[in-house]
Write an enzyme that holds these catalytic residues in place. Structure first.
Site, PDB file in Angstrom:
ATOM      1  N   HIS A 189       0.819  -1.223   0.000  1.00 21.97           N
ATOM      2  CA  HIS A 189       0.000   0.000   0.000  1.00 21.97           C
ATOM      3  C   HIS A 189       0.852   1.272   0.000  1.00 21.97           C
ATOM      4  O   HIS A 189       0.361   2.346  -0.308  1.00 21.97           O
ATOM      5  CB  HIS A 189      -0.995  -0.015   1.168  1.00 21.97           C
ATOM      6  CG  HIS A 189      -0.425   0.298   2.517  1.00 21.97           C
ATOM      7  ND1 HIS A 189      -0.218  -0.657   3.480  1.00 21.97           N
ATOM      8  CD2 HIS A 189      -0.042   1.471   3.076  1.00 21.97           C
ATOM      9  CE1 HIS A 189       0.273  -0.086   4.569  1.00 21.97           C
ATOM     10  NE2 HIS A 189       0.383   1.210   4.348  1.00 21.97           N
ATOM     11  N   ASP A 202      -0.065  -7.602   1.469  1.00 26.01           N
ATOM     12  CA  ASP A 202       0.440  -6.228   1.554  1.00 26.01           C
ATOM     13  C   ASP A 202       1.962  -6.220   1.613  1.00 26.01           C
ATOM     14  O   ASP A 202       2.571  -5.867   2.624  1.00 26.01           O
ATOM     15  CB  ASP A 202      -0.166  -5.527   2.768  1.00 26.01           C
ATOM     16  CG  ASP A 202       0.068  -4.023   2.750  1.00 26.01           C
ATOM     17  OD1 ASP A 202       0.455  -3.503   1.683  1.00 26.01           O
ATOM     18  OD2 ASP A 202      -0.146  -3.379   3.790  1.00 26.01           O
ATOM     19  N   GLN A 251       0.793   6.038  11.497  1.00 31.35           N
ATOM     20  CA  GLN A 251       0.873   6.542  10.136  1.00 31.35           C
ATOM     21  C   GLN A 251       2.299   6.980   9.797  1.00 31.35           C
ATOM     22  O   GLN A 251       2.949   7.648  10.581  1.00 31.35           O
ATOM     23  CB  GLN A 251      -0.088   7.728   9.930  1.00 31.35           C
ATOM     24  CG  GLN A 251      -1.551   7.363   9.975  1.00 31.35           C
ATOM     25  CD  GLN A 251      -2.130   7.392  11.379  1.00 31.35           C
ATOM     26  OE1 GLN A 251      -1.539   7.952  12.294  1.00 31.35           O
ATOM     27  NE2 GLN A 251      -3.280   6.780  11.561  1.00 31.35           N
ATOM     28  N   GLY A 252       2.765   6.595   8.613  1.00 32.47           N
ATOM     29  CA  GLY A 252       4.130   6.917   8.208  1.00 32.47           C
ATOM     30  C   GLY A 252       5.123   5.822   8.537  1.00 32.47           C
ATOM     31  O   GLY A 252       6.238   5.817   8.014  1.00 32.47           O
ATOM     32  N   ASP A 253       4.738   4.882   9.426  1.00 30.28           N
ATOM     33  CA  ASP A 253       5.589   3.737   9.736  1.00 30.28           C
ATOM     34  C   ASP A 253       5.341   2.577   8.775  1.00 30.28           C
ATOM     35  O   ASP A 253       6.068   1.580   8.796  1.00 30.28           O
ATOM     36  CB  ASP A 253       5.341   3.243  11.171  1.00 30.28           C
ATOM     37  CG  ASP A 253       5.812   4.225  12.221  1.00 30.28           C
ATOM     38  OD1 ASP A 253       6.864   4.856  12.002  1.00 30.28           O
ATOM     39  OD2 ASP A 253       5.126   4.376  13.248  1.00 30.28           O
ATOM     40  N   SER A 254       4.311   2.701   7.946  1.00 28.45           N
ATOM     41  CA  SER A 254       3.943   1.634   7.016  1.00 28.45           C
ATOM     42  C   SER A 254       5.139   1.109   6.243  1.00 28.45           C
ATOM     43  O   SER A 254       6.013   1.870   5.819  1.00 28.45           O
ATOM     44  CB  SER A 254       2.910   2.145   6.021  1.00 28.45           C
ATOM     45  OG  SER A 254       1.648   2.233   6.602  1.00 28.45           O
TER      46      SER A 254
END
Length: 258
Positions: free
Chosen positions: A77, A123, A212-215
């Protein structure tokens, strides 16, 4: 469904906002909360295989793991719909407000062919870099590594993402440890959970998590990459652990890209 599912800043938002963030005044160290959510400062000298994904404007939007000198594993993603030309990989930079480290161009993006959405699994993605990076790499979990996924194992998480759900991103690389949960616990929290493609980690009371942003960043146990940060409801919420792509079932298809 009013949930914060994908643990990333969407590429369109990143592209639109990158110039704003890049021209913002530099933050003082005292202004930065010392947590991923509930974590502490970390160094790429200690974890040399953790990398950040950035736009061409140097705006960090996801994380990844160096698994070969020119290959990075991240979440699908993070890069679905992105072009190699619009994506950079930065190695060896703890502080986002510096130019320390190596910035590599991306020449190829492979996204698992079965990927549709993070909550449906698959993912995982592999980025090919335009150069070899001289660094230690992290081995992938294999299908034989079932013991690495046992509930209670204290796994390492790393990233430069937000320090609270919807909050401000960290200036520095952060780390924390979270226990892997049982399949039953994760299924109770998320009806979409599948142990053939996902693994959950987090404390029942919450408080420590990726955000969020650690994905795309690593979930590590036993010296191997066992997961990539994928999705969850909010960040560090009680009874809602973080959900990670389970690397072992994808070992063959990932390895084929290496």
């Amino acid at each position: 469904m009013a949930k914060t599912l994908h643990r990333l800043i969407l590429s369109v938002v990143v592209t639109a906002l990158a110039s704003i963030f890049m021209t913002a005044p530099a933050a003082n160290a005292d202004d930065v909360s010392p947590m991923i959510v509930g974590g502490t400062r970390a160094s790429t000298a200690t974890y040399p295989w953790v990398v950040m994904l950035t736009t061409t404007a140097n705006f960090q939007f996801c994380g990844g793991t160096l698994v070969k000198a020119n290959k990075v594993v991240t979440a699908a993603h993070c890069v679905k719909g992105r072009t190699p030309a619009s994506t950079r990989v930065v190695h060896g930079r703890d502080d986002k407000q510096t130019t320390v480290g190596t910035t590599a161009n991306v020449t190829k993006i492979w996204v698992h062919p079965s990927y549709t959405t993070a909550t449906a699994g698959y993912d995982v993605a592999v980025l090919t870099l335009d150069r070899n990076i001289s660094s230690a790499t992290l081995p992938l979990a294999t299908p034989a590594d079932t013991a690495l996924y046992a509930a209670g194992n204290s796994a390492l998480i790393l990233g430069w993402g937000t320090t609270s759900s919807g909050g401000s991103a960290s200036r520095y690389l952060l780390k924390a440890n979270v226990p892997l949960t049982s399949d039953a616990t994760c299924k109770t929290a998320y009806s979409q959970y599948s142990n053939t493609s996902m693994v959950c980690a987090g404390f029942p009371q919450g408080g420590v998590d990726t955000c969020q942003g650690d994905s795309g960043g690593p979930l590590v146990f036993g010296g191997k990459l066992i997961g990539d940060t994928s999705w969850g409801q909010g960040c560090a919420a009680p009874k809602y652990p973080g959900v990670y792509g389970r690397i072992a079932p994808y070992y063959s298809v990932i390895n084929a890209q290496l």
